[in-house]
Design a protein around this motif. Structure first.
Motif, PDB file in Angstrom:
ATOM      1  N   HIS A  51       6.264   3.595  -7.016  1.00 58.70           N
ATOM      2  CA  HIS A  51       6.211   3.778  -5.566  1.00 58.70           C
ATOM      3  C   HIS A  51       7.571   4.192  -5.002  1.00 58.70           C
ATOM      4  O   HIS A  51       8.596   4.112  -5.675  1.00 58.70           O
ATOM      5  N   GLY A  52       7.561   4.604  -3.740  1.00 62.74           N
ATOM      6  CA  GLY A  52       8.770   5.059  -3.062  1.00 62.74           C
ATOM      7  C   GLY A  52       9.623   3.911  -2.543  1.00 62.74           C
ATOM      8  O   GLY A  52       9.304   2.729  -2.730  1.00 62.74           O
ATOM      9  N   SER A  95       6.113   8.679  -6.298  1.00 58.11           N
ATOM     10  CA  SER A  95       6.179   9.147  -4.925  1.00 58.11           C
ATOM     11  C   SER A  95       7.602   8.979  -4.402  1.00 58.11           C
ATOM     12  O   SER A  95       8.168   7.885  -4.511  1.00 58.11           O
ATOM     13  N   SER A  96       8.177  10.053  -3.872  1.00 56.42           N
ATOM     14  CA  SER A  96       9.510  10.032  -3.274  1.00 56.42           C
ATOM     15  C   SER A  96      10.547   9.517  -4.274  1.00 56.42           C
ATOM     16  O   SER A  96      10.727  10.119  -5.329  1.00 56.42           O
ATOM     17  N   LEU A  97      11.196   8.388  -3.977  1.00 58.37           N
ATOM     18  CA  LEU A  97      12.166   7.831  -4.929  1.00 58.37           C
ATOM     19  C   LEU A  97      11.481   7.503  -6.256  1.00 58.37           C
ATOM     20  O   LEU A  97      12.079   7.633  -7.321  1.00 58.37           O
ATOM     21  N   GLY A  98      10.214   7.130  -6.202  1.00 58.82           N
ATOM     22  CA  GLY A  98       9.459   6.870  -7.431  1.00 58.82           C
ATOM     23  C   GLY A  98       9.312   8.107  -8.294  1.00 58.82           C
ATOM     24  O   GLY A  98       9.256   8.018  -9.524  1.00 58.82           O
ATOM     25  N   GLY A  99       9.256   9.277  -7.688  1.00 63.23           N
ATOM     26  CA  GLY A  99       9.231  10.532  -8.436  1.00 63.23           C
ATOM     27  C   GLY A  99      10.543  10.773  -9.155  1.00 63.23           C
ATOM     28  O   GLY A  99      10.579  11.209 -10.303  1.00 63.23           O
ATOM     29  N   HIS A 100      11.629  10.463  -8.467  1.00 58.71           N
ATOM     30  CA  HIS A 100      12.965  10.579  -9.071  1.00 58.71           C
ATOM     31  C   HIS A 100      13.083   9.615 -10.247  1.00 58.71           C
ATOM     32  O   HIS A 100      13.567   9.976 -11.326  1.00 58.71           O
ATOM     33  N   VAL A 101      12.615   8.384 -10.058  1.00 58.43           N
ATOM     34  CA  VAL A 101      12.674   7.361 -11.110  1.00 58.43           C
ATOM     35  C   VAL A 101      11.843   7.809 -12.320  1.00 58.43           C
ATOM     36  O   VAL A 101      12.302   7.733 -13.462  1.00 58.43           O
TER      37      VAL A 101
END
Length: 171
Positions: A13-14, A71-77
């Motif tokens: 998650h973000g 999603s969002s920061l979760g995509g980066h992670v």
């Protein structure tokens, strides 16, 4: 497809999200309709580097290949961990790539199938950032008439996720 070769869908998650928020619940339902197991990591209260460490530790305990969804920061992670674990594919929503002052931390993803969904009206992460990432890494990019959260277009996002899973041969 045998259980050990069946990929596990892992959600990230973000920044202000939660492990079983609206998008994750909807996308998990799509994965489950195809018989795919799902897991969602709880990052609440954690800074980005700790989130990466947590996903890495969770992923290393899992025996099967992964489909990383973030999603969002979760995509980066998810992208940060993708080269370090067996990643079959990534489905990223408004991923926080090339953020001002943090461009050098944008991860190099694993060589796997990558789909990105981003809203044209995103006022948190500019759509241009996903265009740049998709072009650089040859990811499939879906730009839709939505904002950062993408929840107003949840049916469309779920349809794109379903198509992604079909393209991976998970169905």
């Amino acid at each position: 497809m045998s259980d050990e070769s069946r990929p596990l869908v892992v959600f990230s998650h973000g920044l202000d999200g939660e492990p079983w928020g609206t998008k994750i619940v909807a996308l998990a339902k799509v994965a489950k309709t195809h018989g795919l197991p799902v897991e969602s990591v709880d990052y609440r209260g954690m800074e980005a580097p700790v989130r990466v460490e947590k996903l890495l530790s969770v992923a290393k305990e899992l025996a099967q290949p992964l489909i990383l969804v973030g999603s969002s920061l979760g995509g980066h992670v998810a992208a940060s961990v993708s080269q370090l674990v067996p990643t079959r594919g990534m489905f990223l929503m408004a991923p926080a790539f090339f953020m001002p002052g943090f461009e050098q931390y944008t991860p190099v993803p694993a060589a796997c199938a990558i789909d990105i969904v981003h809203g044209w009206n995103d006022d948190v992460v500019p759509a241009q950032n996903s265009i740049r990432f998709a072009q650089q890494y040859r990811a499939t990019l879906h730009l839709i008439d939505s904002d950062h959260r993408l929840t107003a277009n949840l049916d469309e996002v779920c349809s794109l996720f379903d198509l992604f899973l079909r393209r991976l041969g998970c169905v």
